[in-house]
Design an enzyme around this catalytic site. Structure first.
Site, PDB file in Angstrom:
ATOM      1  N   LYS A 186       0.798  -1.128   0.081  1.00  0.00           N
ATOM      2  CA  LYS A 186       0.045   0.121  -0.094  1.00  0.00           C
ATOM      3  C   LYS A 186       0.755   1.120   0.010  1.00  0.00           C
ATOM      4  O   LYS A 186       1.508   1.563   0.957  1.00  0.00           O
ATOM      5  CB  LYS A 186      -0.870  -0.019   1.291  1.00  0.00           C
ATOM      6  CG  LYS A 186      -2.144   0.464   1.080  1.00  0.00           C
ATOM      7  CD  LYS A 186      -2.346   2.079   0.639  1.00  0.00           C
ATOM      8  CE  LYS A 186      -1.928   2.909   1.767  1.00  0.00           C
ATOM      9  NZ  LYS A 186      -1.643   4.322   1.527  1.00  0.00           N
ATOM     10  N   GLU A 261       9.896   1.646  10.887  1.00  0.00           N
ATOM     11  CA  GLU A 261      10.778   2.563  10.566  1.00  0.00           C
ATOM     12  C   GLU A 261      10.151   3.795  10.674  1.00  0.00           C
ATOM     13  O   GLU A 261       9.348   4.322   9.657  1.00  0.00           O
ATOM     14  CB  GLU A 261      11.525   2.231   9.209  1.00  0.00           C
ATOM     15  CG  GLU A 261      12.234   0.923   9.080  1.00  0.00           C
ATOM     16  CD  GLU A 261      12.989   0.705   8.063  1.00  0.00           C
ATOM     17  OE1 GLU A 261      12.837   1.572   6.923  1.00  0.00           O
ATOM     18  OE2 GLU A 261      13.949  -0.098   7.826  1.00  0.00           O
ATOM     19  N   CYS A 295      13.400  11.046   6.297  1.00  0.00           N
ATOM     20  CA  CYS A 295      13.558  10.590   8.032  1.00  0.00           C
ATOM     21  C   CYS A 295      14.600  10.880   8.785  1.00  0.00           C
ATOM     22  O   CYS A 295      14.667  11.248   9.909  1.00  0.00           O
ATOM     23  CB  CYS A 295      13.169   8.988   8.117  1.00  0.00           C
ATOM     24  SG  CYS A 295      14.261   8.158   7.162  1.00  0.00           S
ATOM     25  N   GLU A 393       8.883  16.580  15.014  1.00  0.00           N
ATOM     26  CA  GLU A 393       9.477  16.515  13.508  1.00  0.00           C
ATOM     27  C   GLU A 393       8.613  17.553  12.602  1.00  0.00           C
ATOM     28  O   GLU A 393       7.411  17.365  12.508  1.00  0.00           O
ATOM     29  CB  GLU A 393       9.173  14.975  13.401  1.00  0.00           C
ATOM     30  CG  GLU A 393       9.703  14.814  11.974  1.00  0.00           C
ATOM     31  CD  GLU A 393       9.616  13.291  11.234  1.00  0.00           C
ATOM     32  OE1 GLU A 393       8.442  12.649  11.785  1.00  0.00           O
ATOM     33  OE2 GLU A 393      10.520  12.946  10.843  1.00  0.00           O
TER      34      GLU A 393
HETATM   35  P1  NAD Z   1       1.864   8.256   7.611  1.00  0.00           P
HETATM   36  O1  NAD Z   1       2.323   7.556   8.702  1.00  0.00           O
HETATM   37  O2  NAD Z   1       0.902   9.443   7.571  1.00  0.00           O
HETATM   38  O3  NAD Z   1       1.568   7.407   6.507  1.00  0.00           O
HETATM   39  C1  NAD Z   1       2.527   6.324   5.969  1.00  0.00           C
HETATM   40  C2  NAD Z   1       1.758   5.446   5.060  1.00  0.00           C
HETATM   41  O4  NAD Z   1       0.855   4.675   5.873  1.00  0.00           O
HETATM   42  C3  NAD Z   1       1.035   5.753   3.926  1.00  0.00           C
HETATM   43  O5  NAD Z   1       0.795   4.857   2.888  1.00  0.00           O
HETATM   44  C4  NAD Z   1      -0.319   5.981   4.677  1.00  0.00           C
HETATM   45  O6  NAD Z   1      -1.495   5.629   3.528  1.00  0.00           O
HETATM   46  C5  NAD Z   1      -0.497   4.516   5.448  1.00  0.00           C
HETATM   47  N1  NAD Z   1      -1.448   4.568   6.630  1.00  0.00           N
HETATM   48  C6  NAD Z   1      -1.788   5.849   7.246  1.00  0.00           C
HETATM   49  N2  NAD Z   1      -2.666   5.531   8.357  1.00  0.00           N
HETATM   50  C7  NAD Z   1      -2.684   4.145   8.396  1.00  0.00           C
HETATM   51  C8  NAD Z   1      -3.482   3.172   8.944  1.00  0.00           C
HETATM   52  N3  NAD Z   1      -4.125   3.627  10.296  1.00  0.00           N
HETATM   53  N4  NAD Z   1      -3.074   1.931   8.889  1.00  0.00           N
HETATM   54  C9  NAD Z   1      -2.402   1.554   8.190  1.00  0.00           C
HETATM   55  N5  NAD Z   1      -1.690   2.281   6.983  1.00  0.00           N
HETATM   56  C10 NAD Z   1      -1.899   3.647   7.261  1.00  0.00           C
HETATM   57  O7  NAD Z   1       3.449   8.969   7.261  1.00  0.00           O
HETATM   58  P2  NAD Z   1       3.794   9.970   5.852  1.00  0.00           P
HETATM   59  O8  NAD Z   1       3.490  11.312   6.461  1.00  0.00           O
HETATM   60  O9  NAD Z   1       3.417   9.298   4.851  1.00  0.00           O
HETATM   61  O10 NAD Z   1       5.465   9.830   6.041  1.00  0.00           O
HETATM   62  C11 NAD Z   1       6.195  10.844   6.752  1.00  0.00           C
HETATM   63  C12 NAD Z   1       6.552  10.081   8.313  1.00  0.00           C
HETATM   64  O11 NAD Z   1       7.342   8.735   7.730  1.00  0.00           O
HETATM   65  C13 NAD Z   1       7.724  10.978   8.895  1.00  0.00           C
HETATM   66  O12 NAD Z   1       7.409  10.721  10.000  1.00  0.00           O
HETATM   67  C14 NAD Z   1       9.082  10.388   8.399  1.00  0.00           C
HETATM   68  O13 NAD Z   1      10.085  10.616   9.233  1.00  0.00           O
HETATM   69  C15 NAD Z   1       8.705   8.915   8.443  1.00  0.00           C
HETATM   70  N6  NAD Z   1       9.502   8.360   7.334  1.00  0.00           N
HETATM   71  C16 NAD Z   1      10.400   7.301   8.200  1.00  0.00           C
HETATM   72  C17 NAD Z   1      11.537   6.493   7.505  1.00  0.00           C
HETATM   73  C18 NAD Z   1      12.449   5.469   8.229  1.00  0.00           C
HETATM   74  O14 NAD Z   1      13.105   4.724   7.334  1.00  0.00           O
HETATM   75  N7  NAD Z   1      12.537   5.546   9.513  1.00  0.00           N
HETATM   76  C19 NAD Z   1      11.566   6.718   6.062  1.00  0.00           C
HETATM   77  C20 NAD Z   1      11.006   7.731   5.720  1.00  0.00           C
HETATM   78  C21 NAD Z   1       9.791   8.362   6.230  1.00  0.00           C
END
Ligand code: NAD
Length: 498
Positions: A186, A261, A295, A393
């Site tokens: 997804k 992550e 991230c 963040e």
């Molecule tokens: P997010 O958590 O809003 O969404 C990530 C994914 O999860 C999307 O595909 C979203 O549709 C899905 N999602 C949202 N709610 C869900 C639920 N309840 N159940 C299942 N899936 C769900 O994050 P974002 O805004 O897309 O990304 C930014 C965040 O990701 C930041 O906090 C960033 O630091 C982090 N990030 C971490 C890494 C790492 O490797 N540590 C890498 C990149 C980004």
């Protein structure tokens, strides 16, 4: 709306059982170009029905065994072919990614774009890892021989964010698929387009149908049913801590394995003896690249007091080269933020910065850009470590800069965070570098460097930055079922062991 995108047979569609399909409900959502605010196209909006079809396709591919029980050399061949195709179609993938999430195209490269080369490397690395990895054999007192097996485990849910869509997706797909599993992916609703090229690539490379499936859509509508599906045995998730908590709760009810992550508020610690020019350039890159939507961004810069004023002066000069502009231009280094919601969020933090500290430069929308979700590169100074802008963040091109007096104070400030993803240490003293590395509460530490990876290393964070690590053999542990088989070494009729 782009006609060529709308007419594509693959872009903006789910990929289920080897076919590109619309949502079963017929519903769609808009993909928006964050640089122009224009609607790019209507995208399939997945829900629990689409997830059910995709999981069924993945399960049936897994049970058929054409991939899960195939020779590792076959899986290696397919994944290597896919890696070659990623590199061959690099320009096309990067273009679609820039359209959907605004990351600048960057200069012309002689070979594949570095991010695509890294995506291809993810596939090649795990294709080789699965072929070469051995197990353990133990001989207990010459009476029992026992050996371990690490087999494909089943159907995994892979859930990814938008900030590096293809690189982060391949980082999860590569081990998941290499070890013989099937996947339902997804991708983020904010970057739903470029993934279609990867689906085409897997099909062309000869991956059996149904092994890899992608369902587009929102977290609440498609992500939750994926996490809750009873045939999904584990979820590998990259995203925000809030979403991870929700996934953890749902996954717990069916005892699924999870790997998280998550976000960060990483510190770049710059000591007085550092190569200042290099440190300034790297600190700027660490927070301004991808508009700070990384991230491991070094969003807190800690500078030893004796060089603090010097640092501020040089940092402002270097930041001036990170001019926001059209991400499709080959000279632009700073593109827009991904969405209106992200833009409003970052602007909220910039308002807060004016009450919690002082904006040294930047702090708003670039005056020459009327459309698009652009934010100037920004530095905040004279701010307390417990201020929200130093603790939360922001995920934008916004750094806080704080002076410190000695090594222990630097460590104390760096560790004063609910996050623990990465740390950057700038010093010419090996002793200082090792002392700080051992005390920093982060999963990853770069000394006089940044971002460069060895894929055998554990990638992940401490505290709210993650749970579990992926990379090398650790991905193998997560994506396989490790078991043992034993048999006696004492022949029937023998009196005792030797
Ligand atoms: P997010 O958590 O809003 O969404 C990530 C994914 O999860 C999307 O595909 C979203 O549709 C899905 N999602 C949202 N709610 C869900 C639920 N309840 N159940 C299942 N899936 C769900 O994050 P974002 O805004 O897309 O990304 C930014 C965040 O990701 C930041 O906090 C960033 O630091 C982090 N990030 C971490 C890494 C790492 O490797 N540590 C890498 C990149 C980004």
């Amino acid at each position: 709306m782009s006609d060529s995108l709308e007419q594509s047979r693959s872009v903006g569609k789910h990929f289920i059982g080897g076919e590109f399909v619309a949502a079963e409900s017929g519903a769609t959502f808009e993909a928006v170009n964050p640089a122009t605010e224009e609607i790019l196209m209507q995208v399939a909006r997945g829900d629990e029905k689409d997830i059910a079809y995709a999981v069924a396709a993945a399960k049936s591919a897994f049970d058929a065994g054409d991939w899960s029980r195939a020779a590792p050399s076959f899986r290696r061949k397919v994944l290597f072919k896919a890696a070659d195709l990623i590199e061959a179609r690099s320009a096309e993938i990067i273009r679609l990614q820039t359209l959907e999430m605004g990351g600048p195209l960057g200069p012309e490269f002689p070979g594949p774009h570095p991010v695509m080369a890294r995506s291809a490397w993810n596939l090649r690395f795990f294709a080789e890892e699965q072929e070469q990895a051995g197990g353990h054999a133990f001989n207990r007192d010459d009476t029992l021989l026992t050996y371990t097996m690490s087999d494909a485990a089943g159907v995994f849910g892979l859930i990814t964010p938008w900030n590096a869509p293809i690189m982060l997706s391949t980082w999860k797909m590569a081990p998941c698929l290499a070890y013989g599993n099937s996947a339902v992916h997804k991708p983020s609703e904010m970057s739903p387009l470029s993934i279609s090229i990867l689906c085409e690539i897997f099909a062309e490379a000869g991956m059996p149908q149904g092994v890899y499936n992608a369902v587009l859509g929102y977290g609440k509508e498609a992500g939750i049913p994926l996490v809750e599906h009873k045939e999904v045995i584990g979820v590998s998730f990259t995203g925000s801590p809030g979403t991870a908590k929700d996934i953890a709760g749902r996954a717990a009810t069916s005892l699924k394995r999870t790997s998280f992550e998550l976000g960060g508020k990483s510190a770049s610690i710059i000591f007085a003896d550092a190569d200042l020019k290099k440190a300034v350039g790297a600190a700027a890159m660490s927070i301004f690249m991808n508009s700070g939507q990384i991230c491991v961004a070094g969003s807190r810069i800690l500078v030893q007091r004796s060089i603090y004023d010097d640092f501020l002066e040089q940092f402002e000069k270097v930041a001036a080269a990170w001019k926001p502009g059209d991400p499709m231009s080959r000279t632009t280094r700073l593109g827009p933020l991904v969405s209106k919601a992200q833009y409003d969020r970052v602007m909220g933090y910039l308002d807060l910065a004016r009450t919690e500290g002082r904006v040294l430069f930047g702090g708003g929308r670039p005056s020459n850009l009327e459309k698009g979700y652009f934010v100037e590169p920004t530095a905040i100074v004279d701010v307390a470590q417990d201020a929200r802008v130093c603790q939360e963040e922001i995920f934008g091109p916004v750094a806080t800069i704080i002076p410190f007096d000695d090594v222990d104070q630097a460590i104390e400030i760096a560790n004063d965070s609910t996050y623990g993803l990465a740390g950057y240490i700038w010093t010419e003293s090996q002793t200082t570098a090792h002392y700080v590395s051992h005390r920093l509460q982060t999963g990853m530490i770069w000394i006089n460097s940044g971002f460069d990876r060895d894929l055998r290393q554990p990638f992940g964070g401490m505290k709210m930055s993650g749970l579990g690590r992926e990379g090398g053999g650790l991905s193998r542990e997560f994506f396989t079922e490790t078991r043992f088989a034993s048999f006696p070494l004492v022949p029937r009729g023998a009196a005792t062991a030797h």
